[in-house]
Design an enzyme around this catalytic site. Structure first.
Site, mmCIF file in Angstrom:
data_model
loop_
_atom_site.group_PDB
_atom_site.id
_atom_site.type_symbol
_atom_site.label_atom_id
_atom_site.label_comp_id
_atom_site.label_asym_id
_atom_site.label_seq_id
_atom_site.Cartn_x
_atom_site.Cartn_y
_atom_site.Cartn_z
ATOM 1 N N ARG A 14 0.794 -1.235 0.000
ATOM 2 C CA ARG A 14 0.000 0.000 0.000
ATOM 3 C C ARG A 14 0.824 1.282 0.000
ATOM 4 O O ARG A 14 0.560 2.192 -0.795
ATOM 5 C CB ARG A 14 -0.954 0.013 1.209
ATOM 6 C CG ARG A 14 -2.031 -1.041 1.130
ATOM 7 C CD ARG A 14 -2.716 -1.238 2.459
ATOM 8 N NE ARG A 14 -1.789 -1.777 3.462
ATOM 9 C CZ ARG A 14 -2.044 -1.922 4.734
ATOM 10 N NH1 ARG A 14 -3.244 -1.561 5.200
ATOM 11 N NH2 ARG A 14 -1.158 -2.431 5.558
ATOM 12 N N ASP B 276 -5.429 -4.372 3.960
ATOM 13 C CA ASP B 276 -4.141 -4.877 3.509
ATOM 14 C C ASP B 276 -4.307 -5.886 2.371
ATOM 15 O O ASP B 276 -4.864 -6.965 2.587
ATOM 16 C CB ASP B 276 -3.440 -5.538 4.704
ATOM 17 C CG ASP B 276 -1.957 -5.669 4.467
ATOM 18 O OD1 ASP B 276 -1.570 -5.783 3.290
ATOM 19 O OD2 ASP B 276 -1.205 -5.651 5.449
HETATM 20 P P1 4NP Z 1 1.556 -3.672 3.114
HETATM 21 O O1 4NP Z 1 1.235 -5.245 3.047
HETATM 22 O O2 4NP Z 1 1.487 -3.284 4.569
HETATM 23 O O3 4NP Z 1 0.449 -3.029 2.320
HETATM 24 O O4 4NP Z 1 2.922 -3.492 2.507
HETATM 25 C C1 4NP Z 1 1.945 -6.189 3.807
HETATM 26 C C2 4NP Z 1 3.037 -6.826 3.279
HETATM 27 C C3 4NP Z 1 3.723 -7.782 4.015
HETATM 28 C C4 4NP Z 1 3.301 -8.097 5.280
HETATM 29 C C5 4NP Z 1 2.215 -7.459 5.828
HETATM 30 C C6 4NP Z 1 1.547 -6.508 5.089
HETATM 31 N N1 4NP Z 1 3.992 -9.087 6.037
HETATM 32 O O5 4NP Z 1 3.592 -9.352 7.179
HETATM 33 O O6 4NP Z 1 4.988 -9.628 5.599
#
Ligand code: 4NP
Length: 154
Positions: free
Chosen positions: A14, A123
């Site tokens: 995001r 997410d």
């Molecule tokens: P973001 O998504 O917060 O939108 O970049 C995620 C990517 C990886 C993880 C969690 C959220 N993870 O726990 O690895």
């Protein structure tokens, strides 16, 4: 120069999408000498990793340019360096304040608050819905840019 930092949990989906979408808006409006943006994670989980393949795909689909980047964690110093720290969901807001030690200068906002919504940008790491996330981030970034243009007479 007004400095903006977009923040999410991993800094691979995001917040880098928001960084590149907002950067494209800045360029299209010829505001490069007034506004800059970057992005960070609240967790160390993905540090050093590139943007998620599906995030790259959805940016390409909408003709948004992006560069190679590595996930980086938000630090206390970032709170001094940036004018706006923009989280994607309520959990990000909680963790941002935990990392930087509160929000005494009122720099921390949730992106969709600029659309007068209290909604979270869910997410896509868990939902898989990168198209929905793109639309929400695009609306949030547009509204945030209009807010900045009004406040700073840009
Ligand atoms: P973001 O998504 O917060 O939108 O970049 C995620 C990517 C990886 C993880 C969690 C959220 N993870 O726990 O690895």
């Amino acid at each position: 120069m007004i400095k903006v930092c977009f923040v999410c949990l991993g800094n691979i989906c995001r917040s880098p999408m928001a960084e590149f979408i907002f950067q494209d808006m800045i360029k299209r409006e010829n505001l490069q000498d007034k506004l800059m943006c970057s992005s960070r994670a609240t967790s160390t989980e993905e540090v050093g990793n590139p943007m998620h393949t599906n995030a790259k795909k959805v940016l390409t689909k909408h003709h948004i340019p992006y560069t190679d980047r590595k996930a980086q964690v938000l630090c206390q110093e970032d709170y001094q360096n940036f004018d706006y720290i923009i989280g994607m969901d309520s959990s990000n807001i909680f963790h941002i304040k935990q990392i930087v030690g509160g929000d005494s200068k009122n720099k921390v906002f949730k992106l969709l608050s600029f659309c007068n919504l209290n909604d979270n940008i869910e997410d896509p790491w868990y939902t898989g819905n990168f198209d929905k996330v793109y639309d929400e981030i695009n609306s949030g970034c547009r509204a945030f840019l209009e807010f900045l243009k009004m406040v700073y007479s840009l």
